[in-house]
Motif scaffolding. Structure first.
Motif, PDB file in Angstrom:
ATOM      1  N   ILE A   4      56.140 -13.680 121.641  1.00  0.00           N
ATOM      2  CA  ILE A   4      56.007 -14.331 122.950  1.00  0.00           C
ATOM      3  C   ILE A   4      55.297 -13.407 123.939  1.00  0.00           C
ATOM      4  O   ILE A   4      54.403 -13.832 124.678  1.00  0.00           O
ATOM      5  CB  ILE A   4      57.394 -14.755 123.499  1.00  0.00           C
ATOM      6  CG1 ILE A   4      58.014 -15.821 122.594  1.00  0.00           C
ATOM      7  CG2 ILE A   4      57.275 -15.278 124.939  1.00  0.00           C
ATOM      8  CD1 ILE A   4      59.414 -16.274 123.020  1.00  0.00           C
ATOM      9  N   LYS A  54      51.572 -13.466 123.062  1.00  0.00           N
ATOM     10  CA  LYS A  54      50.891 -14.749 123.217  1.00  0.00           C
ATOM     11  C   LYS A  54      50.884 -15.239 124.668  1.00  0.00           C
ATOM     12  O   LYS A  54      49.935 -15.906 125.113  1.00  0.00           O
ATOM     13  CB  LYS A  54      51.609 -15.773 122.320  1.00  0.00           C
ATOM     14  CG  LYS A  54      50.957 -17.125 122.219  1.00  0.00           C
ATOM     15  CD  LYS A  54      51.575 -17.962 121.092  1.00  0.00           C
ATOM     16  CE  LYS A  54      51.640 -19.421 121.448  1.00  0.00           C
ATOM     17  NZ  LYS A  54      52.953 -19.916 121.828  1.00  0.00           N
ATOM     18  N   GLU A  55      51.959 -14.937 125.397  1.00  0.00           N
ATOM     19  CA  GLU A  55      52.137 -15.559 126.709  1.00  0.00           C
ATOM     20  C   GLU A  55      52.026 -14.570 127.858  1.00  0.00           C
ATOM     21  O   GLU A  55      52.628 -14.783 128.916  1.00  0.00           O
ATOM     22  CB  GLU A  55      53.505 -16.255 126.767  1.00  0.00           C
ATOM     23  CG  GLU A  55      53.754 -17.273 125.683  1.00  0.00           C
ATOM     24  CD  GLU A  55      52.814 -18.467 125.752  1.00  0.00           C
ATOM     25  OE1 GLU A  55      52.031 -18.556 126.738  1.00  0.00           O
ATOM     26  OE2 GLU A  55      52.841 -19.292 124.839  1.00  0.00           O
ATOM     27  N   MET A 106      50.993 -16.181 131.182  1.00  0.00           N
ATOM     28  CA  MET A 106      52.035 -17.052 131.732  1.00  0.00           C
ATOM     29  C   MET A 106      53.162 -16.219 132.346  1.00  0.00           C
ATOM     30  O   MET A 106      53.647 -16.512 133.448  1.00  0.00           O
ATOM     31  CB  MET A 106      52.592 -17.946 130.615  1.00  0.00           C
ATOM     32  CG  MET A 106      53.739 -18.843 131.038  1.00  0.00           C
ATOM     33  SD  MET A 106      54.418 -19.790 129.641  1.00  0.00           S
ATOM     34  CE  MET A 106      55.620 -18.625 128.963  1.00  0.00           C
ATOM     35  N   LEU A 107      53.559 -15.179 131.637  1.00  0.00           N
ATOM     36  CA  LEU A 107      54.665 -14.353 132.133  1.00  0.00           C
ATOM     37  C   LEU A 107      54.275 -13.631 133.419  1.00  0.00           C
ATOM     38  O   LEU A 107      55.087 -13.495 134.345  1.00  0.00           O
ATOM     39  CB  LEU A 107      55.104 -13.363 131.053  1.00  0.00           C
ATOM     40  CG  LEU A 107      55.692 -14.030 129.792  1.00  0.00           C
ATOM     41  CD1 LEU A 107      55.882 -13.008 128.671  1.00  0.00           C
ATOM     42  CD2 LEU A 107      57.010 -14.735 130.100  1.00  0.00           C
ATOM     43  N   ALA A 113      52.058 -14.762 135.592  1.00  0.00           N
ATOM     44  CA  ALA A 113      52.021 -15.781 136.646  1.00  0.00           C
ATOM     45  C   ALA A 113      53.430 -16.040 137.169  1.00  0.00           C
ATOM     46  O   ALA A 113      53.642 -16.237 138.364  1.00  0.00           O
ATOM     47  CB  ALA A 113      51.414 -17.072 136.109  1.00  0.00           C
ATOM     48  N   ARG A 114      54.406 -16.039 136.275  1.00  0.00           N
ATOM     49  CA  ARG A 114      55.770 -16.386 136.681  1.00  0.00           C
ATOM     50  C   ARG A 114      56.521 -15.231 137.339  1.00  0.00           C
ATOM     51  O   ARG A 114      57.396 -15.464 138.161  1.00  0.00           O
ATOM     52  CB  ARG A 114      56.565 -16.873 135.463  1.00  0.00           C
ATOM     53  CG  ARG A 114      56.071 -18.239 135.005  1.00  0.00           C
ATOM     54  CD  ARG A 114      56.845 -18.779 133.817  1.00  0.00           C
ATOM     55  NE  ARG A 114      56.289 -20.093 133.449  1.00  0.00           N
ATOM     56  CZ  ARG A 114      56.614 -20.775 132.372  1.00  0.00           C
ATOM     57  NH1 ARG A 114      57.519 -20.286 131.531  1.00  0.00           N
ATOM     58  NH2 ARG A 114      56.065 -21.940 132.118  1.00  0.00           N
ATOM     59  N   SER A 163      63.882 -16.536 123.480  1.00  0.00           N
ATOM     60  CA  SER A 163      63.792 -17.186 124.792  1.00  0.00           C
ATOM     61  C   SER A 163      64.799 -16.572 125.762  1.00  0.00           C
ATOM     62  O   SER A 163      64.481 -16.303 126.928  1.00  0.00           O
ATOM     63  CB  SER A 163      64.055 -18.692 124.629  1.00  0.00           C
ATOM     64  OG  SER A 163      64.264 -19.318 125.878  1.00  0.00           O
ATOM     65  N   LEU A 171      63.717 -13.049 126.752  1.00  0.00           N
ATOM     66  CA  LEU A 171      62.613 -13.129 127.724  1.00  0.00           C
ATOM     67  C   LEU A 171      63.113 -13.512 129.110  1.00  0.00           C
ATOM     68  O   LEU A 171      62.593 -13.035 130.126  1.00  0.00           O
ATOM     69  CB  LEU A 171      61.565 -14.151 127.252  1.00  0.00           C
ATOM     70  CG  LEU A 171      60.334 -13.600 126.547  1.00  0.00           C
ATOM     71  CD1 LEU A 171      59.503 -12.741 127.489  1.00  0.00           C
ATOM     72  CD2 LEU A 171      60.663 -12.837 125.297  1.00  0.00           C
ATOM     73  N   CYS A 230      62.239 -11.309 132.272  1.00  0.00           N
ATOM     74  CA  CYS A 230      61.566 -11.878 133.449  1.00  0.00           C
ATOM     75  C   CYS A 230      62.392 -11.652 134.711  1.00  0.00           C
ATOM     76  O   CYS A 230      61.844 -11.384 135.783  1.00  0.00           O
ATOM     77  CB  CYS A 230      61.310 -13.373 133.251  1.00  0.00           C
ATOM     78  SG  CYS A 230      59.993 -13.703 132.060  1.00  0.00           S
TER      79      CYS A 230
END
Lengths: 433, 433
Positions: free
Chosen positions: A27, A30-31, A34-35, A37-38, A315, A318, A322
């Protein structure tokens, strides 16, 4: 929030590259956009550690520093969060976690055993260093239940927490009913499918689920983690007969954890129970977990989701990463560890109906003796059923009216003196949630 | 976290003293010590505001400053968080929220209508001022679903969000089935019980639930709130006949919201649907809400709880207040408002089976004409049933195989040209979640 990006990336050191560790890596690779941005921050992996460096895990590791020793990983200057995904209550996981905290690093972990046993000590250490330990992945896989309790229901006095939180037990129990195979056969099947821990007693003995419940109880009730004070019973004595008798009466058997604050203290029990077959808990299949949270303001909240596996557990890891990246900091168990109440280990005595299975010798007056022992203990019989049988002992199933557990235990203790009951009766609480 | 208490109390100004406002006040008064233990900070109420100062609300208000004008309340120097519990998409709620943000105050609100319509503009204003707007109480009452999506599932690409989020509609629909009363009778009953908004169309027209779905869609998909681009249908046309026909086939009718990102853009629809009677959604009764969240890592998470009422909604407001007290700060919709994607308003065309009810004139060949129109549009019939009838029109129920909505709409448009179909057919999507 007005600045578009915080200047410094958040740097992770990940120890443990099994299913969950690799899921987290995937994750993060790949992300990344996205991470960022969040969370408003770049999240990078500095170094990794695992037992076997040469194993092909299907993910390239060249970009990360390698550490053979997780303690070295945990204390690297270029690591901000130590991500502990090795497991085990002691040994390298605990050593590295302590080293990370002593070096001022935050910790994200999926390690329920370590926190159930050493949670208070680790939380005090973390808080004395100004660090956080986050453990969403340690309880109920991908369900964000620690967050729901600690933050989402922060305005509530929590009155009760319940949960079916061990997928392997639920798999065995639901397959017994579906296939008519015995506990022993399905235990072997679960082993072949890789569903059992290295020490299977962690699963079928209820220990793994008990670890999880003890963590939820701490955040729910502001009490010190007290796994050692939990009433714990596994599913090893559940027979096909129990499953069928329960089904006949409209129930299913689940390994259910219940924790509630009572006038006498914090009750915590993890044991097989009968729940209505049509209830949300009764309908849970296989590896799905369900947690029920009850608070004085919110009423009842039910959360359901996958309790294990690469994606769901990653998940949860993460989510914790986050939160740290966003600057969310709170005490390990929701309030400072030094303010958590001592848990006295109250034995649960809230009256409930019970299911009782015993083997009766085929003698005249045998049933009368059992009925009399129950009556003397103050336990009244709601339903009773004696099955056809071959051989010496006759299986007898009894459903009691609501009774305190102490009265039932008194009756069970009295049964051995009757000379007509073989072995130890099986007693399962009936939860009508 | 090493310091026992942060120095400054967090000071609230609460506008709106209806059911929710009073619920929030009660918790703040009763649980001050608990909230301080959890957040590390004293939380106090400085001032309150409501329409009628003299009304007896059962809670003493003497300790708080009174403001007739919520804008004055929102901009007081001694207020850190403006708690907006007045409701209404515009007017005083919006004016006071803007005033609060312009004065650098954080905002906690339960106002779904205001955010569904002005969310983008308010989020941009908040973020330009370094303020937060939190709105857990605006969606699904006490269920911490905004937190679950924004934080608990922050490591996921969310693929779909679904929910039953209007208790009044669910009350009417479940009571129709249970009592055999008509929609009109139960609409009146709901009004007498105080379950209907001042403008009942907000409830039965699906608007309130649609507002909630639009907020969830924004945090789930990183898109701008776009309530105006939602497909919206209320429950006003649902008849007892529909309820019974659905039940006969093993379904229940629920006002269900579905939002998913597709190759063509973000689909959002709030409409009555058929769901399996035995599914978790099908078994929802009365005012209970359920939200289903699907992410690429976590799989499916289901959350259930009370969707309205004093306690549950106050619980959600307190969650937001505690987050602010703990110093948790994040963009209004989970990532900076200026980075949210424009929503194009894709019409949902994912194929699904549909339930179709139409009234057929009692003429030879009528059914053949309908079947032919369906066939020409490419809609194939899975089941069909014609009921006994009195009078001219015969009710016909059709369940289609999976079909894109566009094909069904083409068929429905074609039916008026057949001269044998009376009025407008009712088409309900069948969701087999």
């Amino acid at each position: 929030m007005s600045e578009p990006l915080r200047p410094q990336p958040l740097r992770l050191g990940i120890a443990g590259l099994g299913t969950v560790g690799i899921g987290v890596l995937k994750i993060l690779r790949k992300e990344a956009a996205m991470l960022t941005a969040r969370t408003g921050r770049e999240i990078t992996i500095t170094a990794v550690s695992a037992r076997n460096r040469s194993k092909d895990r299907g993910v390239p590791l060249e970009g990360y520093a390698w550490e053979d020793d997780p303690v070295s990983l945990a204390t690297r200057d270029d690591v901000d969060i130590f991500v502990e995904l090795m497991g085990g209550s002691d040994g390298p996981a605990k050593a590295a976690t302590e080293a990370a905290l002593n070096a001022g690093k935050d910790v994200v972990t999926a390690n329920k055993a370590m926190l159930a046993i050493h949670g208070q000590e680790l939380a005090e250490l973390a808080e004395s260093k100004g660090c956080v330990i986050r453990f969403e992945a340690a309880v109920a896989g991908g369900i964000p239940v620690v967050k729901a309790l600690t933050e989402g229901l922060a305005g509530n006095n929590i009155t009760r927490v319940m949960g079916v939180m061990n997928g392997t037990c639920n798999y065995i129990l639901t397959r017994m009913e579906a296939t008519g195979s015995s506990y022993e056969e399905l235990f072997d099947e679960a082993g072949k499918l890789g569903y059992l821990e290295a020490d299977p007693n962690l699963d079928v003995g209820g220990i793994d689920a008990g670890h999880k419940l003890s963590l939820l109880a701490s955040v729910a009730f502001g009490s010190r983690v007290a796994f050692d004070k939990m009433e714990l019973e596994g599913i090893q004595r559940i027979t096909l007969e129990d499953i069928r008798a329960a089904a006949d009466m409209g129930f299913r058997i689940k390994l259910l954890g219940v924790s509630q604050m009572t006038g006498r203290g914090l009750e915590q029990r993890m044991a097989p129970c009968l729940v209505p077959a049509t209830s949300p808990l009764g309908q849970l299949e296989g590896g799905t977990n369900m947690v029920v949270l009850e608070g004085d303001a919110v009423g009842q909240i039910v959360l359901r989701g996958a309790g294990a596996g690469e994606g769901p557990t990653a998940s949860a890891v993460l989510s914790d990463i986050c939160d740290v990246a966003r600057g969310f900091r709170l005490p390990v168990f929701g309030q400072p560890a030094t303010t958590l109440r001592e848990t006295n280990g109250a034995v649960s005595n809230t009256p409930a109906p019970y299911y009782l299975r015993l083997t009766l010798q085929d003698k005249p007056g045998a049933m009368a003796k059992v009925a009399s022992v129950l009556g003397e203990a103050g336990v009244s019989i709601h339903r009773m059923r004696q099955y056809d049988h071959e051989g010496a002992g006759a299986p007898v199933l009894i459903v009691t009216h609501k009774t305190p557990r102490a009265a039932l235990d008194l009756a069970i203790a009295g049964m051995s003196g009757t000379g007509v009951v073989e072995g130890e009766p099986v007693a399962l609480r009936i939860e009508t949630v």
